[in-house]
Design an enzyme around this catalytic site. Sequence first.
Site, PDB file in Angstrom:
ATOM      1  N   ASP A   1     -12.819  -5.057   1.409  1.00 29.68           N
ATOM      2  CA  ASP A   1     -11.855  -4.257   0.662  1.00 29.68           C
ATOM      3  C   ASP A   1     -12.148  -2.817   1.045  1.00 29.68           C
ATOM      4  O   ASP A   1     -13.206  -2.273   0.686  1.00 29.68           O
ATOM      5  CB  ASP A   1     -12.058  -4.485  -0.840  1.00 29.68           C
ATOM      6  CG  ASP A   1     -11.164  -3.595  -1.694  1.00 29.68           C
ATOM      7  OD1 ASP A   1     -10.683  -2.558  -1.185  1.00 29.68           O
ATOM      8  OD2 ASP A   1     -10.976  -3.931  -2.873  1.00 29.68           O
TER       9      ASP A   1
ATOM     10  N   ASN B   1      -5.137   1.090   9.038  1.00 31.39           N
ATOM     11  CA  ASN B   1      -3.792   0.568   8.766  1.00 31.39           C
ATOM     12  C   ASN B   1      -3.571   0.068   7.340  1.00 31.39           C
ATOM     13  O   ASN B   1      -2.465   0.175   6.820  1.00 31.39           O
ATOM     14  CB  ASN B   1      -3.518  -0.577   9.761  1.00 31.39           C
ATOM     15  CG  ASN B   1      -2.324  -1.415   9.356  1.00 31.39           C
ATOM     16  OD1 ASN B   1      -1.179  -1.001   9.528  1.00 31.39           O
ATOM     17  ND2 ASN B   1      -2.586  -2.591   8.775  1.00 31.39           N
TER      18      ASN B   1
ATOM     19  N   TYR C   1       2.528   6.579  -3.668  1.00 35.60           N
ATOM     20  CA  TYR C   1       2.513   6.258  -2.232  1.00 35.60           C
ATOM     21  C   TYR C   1       2.754   7.521  -1.396  1.00 35.60           C
ATOM     22  O   TYR C   1       2.015   7.801  -0.437  1.00 35.60           O
ATOM     23  CB  TYR C   1       3.597   5.215  -1.952  1.00 35.60           C
ATOM     24  CG  TYR C   1       3.640   4.698  -0.535  1.00 35.60           C
ATOM     25  CD1 TYR C   1       2.849   3.623  -0.137  1.00 35.60           C
ATOM     26  CD2 TYR C   1       4.475   5.279   0.426  1.00 35.60           C
ATOM     27  CE1 TYR C   1       2.910   3.134   1.168  1.00 35.60           C
ATOM     28  CE2 TYR C   1       4.541   4.798   1.725  1.00 35.60           C
ATOM     29  CZ  TYR C   1       3.751   3.725   2.088  1.00 35.60           C
ATOM     30  OH  TYR C   1       3.801   3.249   3.373  1.00 35.60           O
TER      31      TYR C   1
ATOM     32  N   LYS D   1       0.229   9.306   1.356  1.00 34.37           N
ATOM     33  CA  LYS D   1       0.549   9.517   2.775  1.00 34.37           C
ATOM     34  C   LYS D   1       0.594  11.014   3.113  1.00 34.37           C
ATOM     35  O   LYS D   1       0.216  11.413   4.222  1.00 34.37           O
ATOM     36  CB  LYS D   1       1.865   8.817   3.138  1.00 34.37           C
ATOM     37  CG  LYS D   1       1.837   7.291   2.969  1.00 34.37           C
ATOM     38  CD  LYS D   1       0.823   6.608   3.885  1.00 34.37           C
ATOM     39  CE  LYS D   1       0.939   5.089   3.818  1.00 34.37           C
ATOM     40  NZ  LYS D   1       0.003   4.382   4.709  1.00 34.37           N
TER      41      LYS D   1
HETATM   42  P1  NAD Z   1       1.605  -5.544   4.821  1.00 33.81           P
HETATM   43  O1  NAD Z   1       1.621  -5.691   3.351  1.00 33.81           O
HETATM   44  O2  NAD Z   1       2.194  -6.609   5.668  1.00 33.81           O
HETATM   45  O3  NAD Z   1       0.131  -5.263   5.344  1.00 33.81           O
HETATM   46  C1  NAD Z   1      -0.783  -4.457   4.652  1.00 33.81           C
HETATM   47  C2  NAD Z   1      -2.140  -5.039   4.898  1.00 33.81           C
HETATM   48  O4  NAD Z   1      -3.138  -4.228   4.261  1.00 33.81           O
HETATM   49  C3  NAD Z   1      -2.281  -6.459   4.330  1.00 33.81           C
HETATM   50  O5  NAD Z   1      -2.943  -7.240   5.274  1.00 33.81           O
HETATM   51  C4  NAD Z   1      -3.151  -6.234   3.099  1.00 33.81           C
HETATM   52  O6  NAD Z   1      -3.916  -7.363   2.750  1.00 33.81           O
HETATM   53  C5  NAD Z   1      -4.030  -5.106   3.607  1.00 33.81           C
HETATM   54  N1  NAD Z   1      -4.728  -4.417   2.534  1.00 33.81           N
HETATM   55  C6  NAD Z   1      -4.197  -3.876   1.409  1.00 33.81           C
HETATM   56  N2  NAD Z   1      -5.170  -3.347   0.653  1.00 33.81           N
HETATM   57  C7  NAD Z   1      -6.342  -3.557   1.321  1.00 33.81           C
HETATM   58  C8  NAD Z   1      -7.701  -3.257   1.043  1.00 33.81           C
HETATM   59  N3  NAD Z   1      -8.054  -2.608  -0.076  1.00 33.81           N
HETATM   60  N4  NAD Z   1      -8.644  -3.640   1.940  1.00 33.81           N
HETATM   61  C9  NAD Z   1      -8.302  -4.275   3.072  1.00 33.81           C
HETATM   62  N5  NAD Z   1      -7.021  -4.595   3.381  1.00 33.81           N
HETATM   63  C10 NAD Z   1      -6.064  -4.238   2.500  1.00 33.81           C
HETATM   64  O7  NAD Z   1       2.357  -4.155   5.103  1.00 33.81           O
HETATM   65  P2  NAD Z   1       2.585  -3.358   6.458  1.00 33.81           P
HETATM   66  O8  NAD Z   1       3.986  -2.913   6.434  1.00 33.81           O
HETATM   67  O9  NAD Z   1       2.079  -4.084   7.639  1.00 33.81           O
HETATM   68  O10 NAD Z   1       1.696  -2.051   6.162  1.00 33.81           O
HETATM   69  C11 NAD Z   1       0.698  -1.581   7.048  1.00 33.81           C
HETATM   70  C12 NAD Z   1       0.620  -0.065   6.948  1.00 33.81           C
HETATM   71  O11 NAD Z   1       1.844   0.497   7.418  1.00 33.81           O
HETATM   72  C13 NAD Z   1       0.418   0.465   5.529  1.00 33.81           C
HETATM   73  O12 NAD Z   1      -0.489   1.559   5.552  1.00 33.81           O
HETATM   74  C14 NAD Z   1       1.805   0.947   5.143  1.00 33.81           C
HETATM   75  O13 NAD Z   1       1.759   1.967   4.183  1.00 33.81           O
HETATM   76  C15 NAD Z   1       2.307   1.438   6.482  1.00 33.81           C
HETATM   77  N6  NAD Z   1       3.762   1.558   6.574  1.00 33.81           N
HETATM   78  C16 NAD Z   1       4.564   0.464   6.560  1.00 33.81           C
HETATM   79  C17 NAD Z   1       5.942   0.644   6.660  1.00 33.81           C
HETATM   80  C18 NAD Z   1       6.906  -0.502   6.664  1.00 33.81           C
HETATM   81  O14 NAD Z   1       8.123  -0.241   6.671  1.00 33.81           O
HETATM   82  N7  NAD Z   1       6.479  -1.748   6.683  1.00 33.81           N
HETATM   83  C19 NAD Z   1       6.465   1.922   6.790  1.00 33.81           C
HETATM   84  C20 NAD Z   1       5.611   3.006   6.791  1.00 33.81           C
HETATM   85  C21 NAD Z   1       4.256   2.819   6.699  1.00 33.81           C
END
Ligand code: NAD
Length: 272
Positions: free
Chosen positions: A70, A97, A170, A174
């Site tokens: 975590d 990420n 959020y 960011k």
């Molecule tokens: P997702 O929910 O598919 O993946 C997020 C991952 O982070 C998951 O595997 C989750 O288990 C893991 N996670 C969360 N809290 C955690 C912790 N405390 N320790 C370890 N792992 C943890 O979402 P995603 O879209 O793949 O998001 C990945 C990144 O991209 C994030 O930082 C998100 O803010 C960013 N993001 C996503 C989007 C989008 O449109 N999907 C847009 C902008 C930014």
Amino acid sequence: MRHAVDLSGRVAIVTGANSGIGRSIALEMAAAGARVVVNHRPNEDAERRGADVVQAILRAGGQAVTAAADISREEDVEGLFRVALDHFQNVDILVNNAGIERPAAIQDMTLAQWQAVIDTNLTGQFLCARAAVRAFLNRASPASADGAAGKIIFISSVHEVIPWAFQANYAASKGGVSLLMQSLAQELAPLKIRVNSVAPGAIRTPINAPAWNTPESMASLLKLIPYGRIGEPEDVARAVAWLACDDSDYVTGSTLFVDGGMTLYPAFRGAG
Ligand code: NAD
């Protein structure tokens, strides 16, 4: 068009790599030759999905290992870096990420919702960045004769610049990542450690499924994207791989928006 990058022999830690964008980054980096530490949260479902990512990399002839942690917990982050060092001896690249959303109107937002997002998206990214810098500085031999001594890539969001009603926690996290990244880039450039961000727009992953998983929500989403399509995790992964390789050796302190133009104020087309 595929942009080929070379990460052969490099060791990359990707946090939250069991899902969405992180999964795609892990696969992309392994395909480019990196040995990848696939971090997942310490629970059964995340562990199974992390193991699937490792299996996919191994089947393709790459090298990878899972590491439960975590990332909002200091001792877990120490453990994550120990796994990397035990298995692969070095760390060359950190991809920060992992991230979460906990939407709520501000008058209803609980301290727990605020704290969960800040702890993961900002404090977690700090903890991992600090551990990465320590690992880069502790290595017995230089990372490479001509390239950087280490690379950190933050996965930020268009919401580091676009305010987001009902997601104040959020957007604050960011926005914090933006100046965390730039401050570290300024501090670490003399040590030849490069620090950059990739800021995705709307990407098709579980975190934002309600924004794209019905025809109505997709139509409304596409009004925000001049390029006319939702992003795929691979769009982000390719940008990250480039920032992690030596082709981008003179790039530090930058945010690369991978958003189909979402940050270009599309509502102003033909207006104003
Ligand atoms: P997702 O929910 O598919 O993946 C997020 C991952 O982070 C998951 O595997 C989750 O288990 C893991 N996670 C969360 N809290 C955690 C912790 N405390 N320790 C370890 N792992 C943890 O979402 P995603 O879209 O793949 O998001 C990945 C990144 O991209 C994030 O930082 C998100 O803010 C960013 N993001 C996503 C989007 C989008 O449109 N999907 C847009 C902008 C930014």
